[in-house]
Design a protein around this motif. Structure first.
Motif, short mmCIF file in Angstrom:
data_model
loop_
_atom_site.label_atom_id
_atom_site.label_comp_id
_atom_site.label_asym_id
_atom_site.label_seq_id
_atom_site.Cartn_x
_atom_site.Cartn_y
_atom_site.Cartn_z
N ARG A 2 -91.47 60.42 3.08
CA ARG A 2 -90.85 61.63 2.57
C ARG A 2 -89.37 61.40 2.30
NH1 ARG A 2 -92.97 67.38 3.53
NH2 ARG A 2 -95.00 67.11 4.50
N ARG A 3 -88.90 61.97 1.20
CA ARG A 3 -87.46 61.99 0.91
C ARG A 3 -86.94 63.34 1.36
NH1 ARG A 3 -86.67 61.35 -5.00
NH2 ARG A 3 -84.66 60.40 -4.53
N ILE A 4 -85.94 63.33 2.24
CA ILE A 4 -85.50 64.58 2.85
C ILE A 4 -83.99 64.74 2.75
CG2 ILE A 4 -87.44 64.51 4.47
CD1 ILE A 4 -85.42 63.89 6.70
N ILE A 5 -83.55 66.00 2.77
CA ILE A 5 -82.16 66.37 3.00
C ILE A 5 -82.14 67.19 4.28
CG2 ILE A 5 -80.19 67.70 2.17
CD1 ILE A 5 -81.16 67.15 -0.69
N MET A 6 -81.31 66.79 5.23
CA MET A 6 -81.19 67.51 6.49
C MET A 6 -79.97 68.42 6.42
SD MET A 6 -82.31 64.66 9.34
CE MET A 6 -82.60 65.93 10.58
N ILE A 109 -77.78 70.71 -4.84
CA ILE A 109 -78.15 71.06 -6.22
C ILE A 109 -78.29 69.80 -7.07
CG2 ILE A 109 -77.34 72.18 -8.33
CD1 ILE A 109 -76.03 74.32 -6.53
N GLU A 110 -77.29 68.93 -7.02
CA GLU A 110 -77.30 67.74 -7.88
C GLU A 110 -78.45 66.81 -7.52
OE1 GLU A 110 -73.42 66.20 -7.23
OE2 GLU A 110 -72.42 67.88 -8.26
N THR A 111 -78.73 66.67 -6.23
CA THR A 111 -79.81 65.78 -5.80
C THR A 111 -81.17 66.32 -6.25
OG1 THR A 111 -78.51 65.11 -3.89
CG2 THR A 111 -80.86 64.62 -3.83
N LEU A 112 -81.38 67.62 -6.10
CA LEU A 112 -82.65 68.20 -6.51
C LEU A 112 -82.82 68.18 -8.03
CD1 LEU A 112 -82.82 71.21 -4.03
CD2 LEU A 112 -84.37 69.27 -4.10
N LEU A 113 -81.78 68.49 -8.77
CA LEU A 113 -81.91 68.50 -10.24
C LEU A 113 -82.22 67.11 -10.78
CD1 LEU A 113 -79.03 70.91 -11.35
CD2 LEU A 113 -81.49 71.37 -11.30
N ALA A 114 -81.77 66.08 -10.09
CA ALA A 114 -82.04 64.71 -10.55
C ALA A 114 -83.40 64.20 -10.11
CB ALA A 114 -80.95 63.77 -10.02
N ALA A 115 -84.11 64.97 -9.30
CA ALA A 115 -85.38 64.51 -8.72
C ALA A 115 -86.57 64.99 -9.55
CB ALA A 115 -85.51 65.00 -7.29
N GLU A 116 -87.73 64.39 -9.29
CA GLU A 116 -88.96 64.86 -9.89
C GLU A 116 -89.43 66.13 -9.20
OE1 GLU A 116 -90.66 60.38 -10.98
OE2 GLU A 116 -91.72 61.67 -9.57
N ASP A 117 -90.30 66.87 -9.83
CA ASP A 117 -90.85 68.08 -9.21
C ASP A 117 -91.59 67.73 -7.93
OD1 ASP A 117 -89.82 69.48 -11.30
OD2 ASP A 117 -91.74 70.02 -12.21
N ASP A 118 -91.52 68.63 -6.95
CA ASP A 118 -92.26 68.51 -5.68
C ASP A 118 -91.97 67.18 -4.97
OD1 ASP A 118 -94.79 70.03 -7.52
OD2 ASP A 118 -93.82 71.00 -5.82
N SER A 119 -90.72 66.75 -4.96
CA SER A 119 -90.44 65.41 -4.43
C SER A 119 -89.53 65.38 -3.21
CB SER A 119 -89.83 64.54 -5.53
OG SER A 119 -88.58 65.05 -5.95
N ILE A 120 -88.78 66.44 -2.94
CA ILE A 120 -87.78 66.39 -1.87
C ILE A 120 -88.06 67.51 -0.87
CG2 ILE A 120 -85.34 66.64 -1.29
CD1 ILE A 120 -84.67 65.23 -3.88
N LEU A 133 -77.41 79.56 -0.92
CA LEU A 133 -76.39 79.51 -1.96
C LEU A 133 -76.79 78.55 -3.07
CD1 LEU A 133 -73.66 80.56 -2.85
CD2 LEU A 133 -72.57 78.73 -1.54
N ALA A 134 -77.41 77.42 -2.72
CA ALA A 134 -77.89 76.49 -3.74
C ALA A 134 -78.94 77.16 -4.62
CB ALA A 134 -78.45 75.24 -3.07
N MET A 135 -79.86 77.91 -4.01
CA MET A 135 -80.90 78.60 -4.78
C MET A 135 -80.32 79.69 -5.67
SD MET A 135 -83.86 78.93 -1.86
CE MET A 135 -84.60 77.47 -1.13
N MET A 136 -79.28 80.38 -5.18
CA MET A 136 -78.65 81.43 -5.99
C MET A 136 -77.91 80.83 -7.18
SD MET A 136 -77.11 83.68 -2.83
CE MET A 136 -76.14 84.78 -3.87
N ARG A 137 -77.22 79.72 -6.95
CA ARG A 137 -76.42 79.13 -8.02
C ARG A 137 -77.27 78.37 -9.03
NH1 ARG A 137 -71.98 75.52 -5.39
NH2 ARG A 137 -72.05 74.74 -7.54
N ALA A 138 -78.38 77.79 -8.60
CA ALA A 138 -79.19 76.95 -9.49
C ALA A 138 -80.67 77.17 -9.21
CB ALA A 138 -78.83 75.47 -9.31
#
Length: 604
Positions: A2-6, A109-120, A133-138
């Motif tokens: 799994r690729r994760i952000i903590m 935001i930047e990490t998710l936008l650069a990723a494939e769908d359903d990947s992180i 805040l990330a979900m509100m902004r992007a």
């Protein structure tokens, strides 16, 4: 993997959660850590996160500072529980690991936008401000999220910071509502399950008994953490809230769960932050959360103890140990690969397609495998290798970093991929391997600067010119060559080799070259064991202990490392061979070459 952000607010239990994840690179690739204000203020949570990464030897994981206050409310903190530093119980220091540039929310935001769908996968263990805040902004990041595995909320247990609310939700209920209503898959470890994971004296005893900085730090933090909650709850130990998120990702079978609707109260002054868990589906509200409600607590602590034991031993002292107590110094020269492994009922024959396999990814390469095996057996190891400038290199080097292998001579090459091994493993553990060498083949002999050590261990997955240069540079000490994969060996190398390790196929292929070889030959015979020879004379034989074979991919590499270390310690040949066979057998009992490499204490 799994690729994760903590996303966290350390906190002793956040710190333990970070350490569990940092010790599990074969399962979890940590893209970054974002800190948020919660248990203590942001300036301390980001410092604590960096300190834990440095303590774990994982300064490669970036730490970002996120939000310093909730979306709409004043910040609530919990120094009464965690102490003024947030991680009272250990000596706090200013980490040399710098804070990463940029805001934590921007990183998400930047990490998710650069990723494939359903990947992180996002793993928040504090207030959900950064994620909301990330979900509100992007909002376009949402399809990129594979899952959110969070600690927060309560049902049967009520609240722990108000009569109705768990702390993380109470601090920023508006953020929790945004996240819970985002439409992505959510797994939630609330107080109903975390209050069953109690850090009792009996469960902490195996951690206290471990040597090393990391397990001792965990024990000391939890000893402090216990003082508040044992008095509050009248229990034998404090609940370990946040590590339940990582335990779920590593071993979900430890938990029982149920799909439910979970809604957050954001208006009532009396019940602000309450999580309304529709456990019995008495409403028609959509089931937006997998709610964890029970856990095998002993299994949880066994997992935690095993992960903490992975960190390399480091003495908390003046470092003035006697020379005889220093670990043997070994240089390993060889390959680094990413192993892509298909497990099937049987191996295909030529021209045949076998379906129904399960696919996994593991760090590998004979050089990396042998370096890790030697390190886990107690040696001070430096790996000389070449990798690509790509994401595969991070995966391939992950376990080596965790176990403390010196990678200062492992160089990244531009415009060249990391090596990849395609491995097929059958139900009996036998395997077939095809390697695309990538950067291993691009290893230039003129670039080699070999660190001097008591011994040098090489294989044949890098160009022969590199091994010739190593033979020239290693003027003293033990020189061990594993003649795999099969390839002609230059006379200059053979003249320098002290120990040549081969399997039966390799020995047959090299038969004509070895007539004048004067060194020690080790011949591995698979399940039948191994033997040591000088010339044509057998001087030792050994058979491996019987084990349940799961995956034999790393057995030969484990044998090579163990035999090298044993011979470095000047034990008798029979003892050295017995030890190598034992280590090689033990390496077949887990999936993946590197995850299967045993630690020294696994052999007792």
């Amino acid at each position: 993997m799994r690729r994760i952000i903590m996303d966290c607010d350390p906190g002793q239990d956040d710190a333990v959660s970070l350490l569990m994840a940092l010790a599990s690179p074969e399962d979890l690739q940590i893209l970054g850590i974002t800190a948020v204000a919660g248990n203590v203020g942001l300036e301390r949570t980001e410092r604590n996160a960096r300190m834990i990464c440095q303590l774990a030897g994982r300064s490669d994981v970036p730490v970002y500072a996120g939000c310093d206050r909730p979306l709409m409310r004043p910040l609530i903190t919990a120094e009464n529980v965690h102490g003024q530093t947030g991680i009272d119980g250990i000596d706090v220091f200013d980490p040399t690991t710098p804070l990463a540039d940029g805001h934590g929310v921007d990183f998400i935001i930047e990490t998710l936008l650069a990723a494939e769908d359903d990947s992180i996968t996002l793993v928040p263990s504090g207030p959900l401000t950064n994620l909301a805040l990330a979900m509100m902004r992007a909002p376009d990041i949402l399809p990129k999220i594979r899952e959110i595995v969070a600690m927060g909320g309560a049902m049967r247990e009520g609240g722990n910071f108000s009569p109705s609310a768990e702390f993380n939700i109470l601090v920023d209920p508006e953020a929790a509502k945004i996240v819970f209503d985002c439409g992505r898959r959510i797994t939630l470890a609330g107080l109903d399950v975390t209050h069953k994971v109690l850090a009792t004296k009996e469960r902490l005893a195996p951690i206290k008994a471990q040597d090393g900085v990391v397990p001792q730090a965990v024990y000391n933090m939890l000893a402090f953490f216990n003082r508040f909650d044992t008095q509050k709850y009248g229990s034998g130990g404090a609940p370990l809230h946040d590590p339940c998120t990582i335990a779920w990702l590593l071993k979900p079978e430890l938990f029982q769960s149920k799909l439910c609707n979970v809604s957050v109260e954001t208006h009532s002054a009396l019940t602000l932050g309450h999580t309304a868990v529709d456990f019995w589906a008495v409403t028609d509200r959509p089931k937006n959360v997998r709610w964890l409600y029970d856990v095998d607590a002993d299994g949880f602590f066994a997992l935690l103890t095993e992960r903490l034991a992975r960190f390399p031993f480091e003495e908390m002292g003046d470092g003035q140990a006697d020379a005889k107590d220093q670990p043997p110094r070994l240089t390993v020269l060889g390959s680094v690969n990413l192993d892509i492994v298909a497990r099937a009922d049987r191996l295909p024959v030529a021209g045949e397609t076998v379906t129904g396999a399960e696919l996994s990814r593991f760090p590998g390469g004979k050089g990396a495998n042998q370096a890790l095996a030697a390190r886990r057996l107690g040696a001070d190891v430096c790996l000389c290798a070449r990798v690509g400038n790509d994401a595969a290199a991070d995966e391939a080097l992950a376990l080596l970093r965790v176990d403390g292998v010196d990678l200062s001579h492992c160089i990244s090459l531009a415009d060249c991929p990391t090596g990849v091994a395609l491995v097929v493993v059958d139900a009996g553990g036998e395997n077939q391997i095809v390697v695309a060498p990538g950067a291993n083949r691009r290893f230039a002999a003129e670039s080699l600067k070999l660190p001097q050590a008591e011994a040098l261990l090489c294989q044949l997955e890098v160009p022969m010119a590199v091994i010739e240069e190593a033979a020239a540079q290693q003027k003293a000490g033990l020189f061990v060559l594993n003649a795999a994969p099969v390839a002609p060996i230059s006379p200059a190398v053979l003249r320098r080799v002290d120990v040549l390790i081969m399997n039966e196929i390799e020995a047959q292929a090299l038969d004509g070259q070895l007539d004048s070889f004067q060194g020690l030959k080790a011949l591995t015979l698979g399940a039948k064991g191994a033997m040591l020879m000088k010339g044509d004379k057998v001087i030792a034989r050994a058979t491996p202990p019987k084990v349940q074979v799961v995956d034999s991919t790393g057995a030969g590499d484990a044998f090579c490392a163990a035999l090298t270390i044993a011979l470095m310690s000047s034990v008798e040949y029979q003892e050295a061979l017995d030890f190598a066979c034992k280590v090689g057998a033990r390496a077949t009992t887990r999936h993946g070459a590197q995850p299967g490499m045993p630690h020294r204490n696994d052999l007792d």
